[in-house]
Design an enzyme around this catalytic site. Sequence first.
Site, short mmCIF file in Angstrom:
data_model
loop_
_atom_site.label_atom_id
_atom_site.label_comp_id
_atom_site.label_asym_id
_atom_site.label_seq_id
_atom_site.Cartn_x
_atom_site.Cartn_y
_atom_site.Cartn_z
N ASP A 76 -15.23 -1.92 2.04
CA ASP A 76 -14.42 -2.25 3.21
C ASP A 76 -15.18 -1.81 4.46
O ASP A 76 -15.81 -2.61 5.15
CB ASP A 76 -13.06 -1.56 3.07
CG ASP A 76 -12.16 -1.74 4.29
OD1 ASP A 76 -12.58 -2.43 5.24
OD2 ASP A 76 -11.03 -1.21 4.31
N LYS B 127 -3.63 4.69 -2.11
CA LYS B 127 -4.62 5.40 -1.31
C LYS B 127 -4.98 6.70 -2.01
O LYS B 127 -4.09 7.48 -2.39
CB LYS B 127 -4.07 5.68 0.10
CG LYS B 127 -3.93 4.42 0.95
CD LYS B 127 -5.29 3.84 1.31
CE LYS B 127 -5.18 2.75 2.37
NZ LYS B 127 -6.51 2.22 2.74
N LYS C 202 -1.37 -0.96 -4.15
CA LYS C 202 -2.64 -0.38 -3.72
C LYS C 202 -2.39 1.09 -3.43
O LYS C 202 -1.59 1.43 -2.56
CB LYS C 202 -3.15 -1.11 -2.48
CG LYS C 202 -4.39 -0.46 -1.86
CD LYS C 202 -5.08 -1.39 -0.91
CE LYS C 202 -6.05 -0.66 -0.01
NZ LYS C 202 -6.85 -1.59 0.81
N LYS D 102 -11.67 -8.13 7.01
CA LYS D 102 -10.56 -7.85 7.93
C LYS D 102 -10.84 -8.60 9.22
O LYS D 102 -11.94 -8.50 9.77
CB LYS D 102 -10.42 -6.36 8.21
CG LYS D 102 -9.78 -5.59 7.06
CD LYS D 102 -9.64 -4.12 7.37
CE LYS D 102 -9.08 -3.39 6.16
NZ LYS D 102 -9.27 -1.93 6.26
N ASP E 24 -4.37 -8.08 0.58
CA ASP E 24 -3.80 -6.78 0.97
C ASP E 24 -3.30 -6.96 2.41
O ASP E 24 -3.87 -6.44 3.34
CB ASP E 24 -4.91 -5.72 0.84
CG ASP E 24 -4.52 -4.37 1.41
OD1 ASP E 24 -3.32 -4.04 1.41
OD2 ASP E 24 -5.43 -3.64 1.86
N GLU F 8 -11.86 0.61 -4.13
CA GLU F 8 -12.36 0.25 -2.81
C GLU F 8 -13.00 1.46 -2.12
O GLU F 8 -12.44 2.56 -2.15
CB GLU F 8 -11.16 -0.26 -1.99
CG GLU F 8 -11.50 -0.93 -0.69
CD GLU F 8 -10.24 -1.46 0.01
OE1 GLU F 8 -9.28 -1.89 -0.69
OE2 GLU F 8 -10.21 -1.43 1.25
N ASP G 222 -7.94 2.74 -3.26
CA ASP G 222 -8.84 2.78 -2.10
C ASP G 222 -9.08 4.24 -1.72
O ASP G 222 -8.14 4.95 -1.35
CB ASP G 222 -8.18 2.03 -0.93
CG ASP G 222 -9.09 1.91 0.28
OD1 ASP G 222 -10.21 2.46 0.25
OD2 ASP G 222 -8.68 1.27 1.27
N ASP H 261 -0.17 -6.38 4.26
CA ASP H 261 1.16 -5.77 4.19
C ASP H 261 1.49 -4.90 5.39
O ASP H 261 2.54 -4.25 5.39
CB ASP H 261 1.27 -4.93 2.91
CG ASP H 261 0.27 -3.76 2.90
OD1 ASP H 261 -0.69 -3.78 3.70
OD2 ASP H 261 0.45 -2.83 2.10
N THR I 152 0.82 -1.21 0.00
CA THR I 152 0.00 0.00 0.00
C THR I 152 0.86 1.26 0.00
O THR I 152 1.82 1.36 0.76
CB THR I 152 -0.91 0.00 1.24
OG1 THR I 152 -1.65 -1.21 1.26
CG2 THR I 152 -1.87 1.18 1.22
MG LIG Z 1 -9.78 -0.04 2.79
#
Ligand SMILES: [Mg+2]
Length: 368
Positions: A242, A163, A161, A266, A319, A217, A191, A321, A136
């Site tokens: 999410d 942000k 990924k 998660k 994801d 996301e 995301d 990490d 990320t």
């Molecule tokens: Mg997220």
Amino acid sequence: MSWPRILEVEVFCAELPYKEAFTIALGTSVKSWNIVVRVVTEDGAEGWGEGSPSLIVLGETRGMATACARSLAERLVEAEELSLEHLYEMCASAASPSAAAAVEEAVLDAWARGAGLSMAKLLGGPYRRSIETDVTIGIMKPEEQAARAVKYVEEGFRILKLKLGTDPEEDVERVRAVRDAVGEGIRIRVDANQGWSVEEAIRVIDRIACYEVEYVEQPVRWDDLEGLARVRRESPIPIAVDETVKRAEDVFRVAGREAADIVNIKVMKSGGLLGALRVAHASEAAGLSNMIGCMGEGRLGITGAVCLAASARNIVYYDLDSDILLAEDYATGGSRVEGGQRYLPEGPGLGVDVDRAKLRRLAVIKSA
Ligand SMILES: [Mg+2]
């Protein structure tokens, strides 16, 4: 034959600094603070678990999470009979899902170690031997995100990924800059962490579609199911949720509104590995695929998530990490990472070693 009783539980709250400040649309953090739990069974097997609470997403404060772990510890020690189902029941109703995840992981680790089973086997797997995680990149200037992307690709990561979610114009620029810098063959997912309005999301997604984005996301607010459904109808890119889905029951609200294609599991949101497995099963039944993500777990918590990811067929995007982004950790071993490949731990349980001296040094609250 029942599972061994839990005789001893220790709860720690420790801080783990990030290598650098990490910014997403919801805010900036410089460290994660985690709940660490150690249990010992009547057979003498030791188990460790880790939870990474979130104030913004789960409403968890440090004091509340620690108190919740201690209260679960008391109930565990008092329990005459325990099974995976009893453990799930106890953890699913806890006030702090991350504290519950730490407690549950420690018990599962101890039981698996005592029985000579790997954690993946205890969770019904392994279905796959390794997974490929993304790495990320937090919010920064487009050219900085691009430079970071190149560095990670040089280190062997093939999935990035990004942000996004602060400024629609700059967000488009970020994706363009990163795609230009890394070229074809590298997977990019983004995301927005709820950062866009519905109109902004539709506009940004339309403009980044040409950069081969794998999925977007949480484009809009977690509770705006109608908005999510609108974005999804207009979007040429699959939509993942999410913050909208924490537990299995949330999956059906999303599926009923056709509000997403992918559900991000998660372990912290669902109160543990067993609750997370239920989210995977609910998603599979509802025809949605799963990714699995993380909060600020170190090697201990991440290893549990890797074992789950390798064990549930429906979890196909990874994801995991957060341990890579930390400057320090009390845990070693567990799930090895090479480039983006993560491997199942060796040996029984989680296969993680916790350095107790280091844990005590990083601990801010400790209870026996
Ligand atoms: Mg997220």
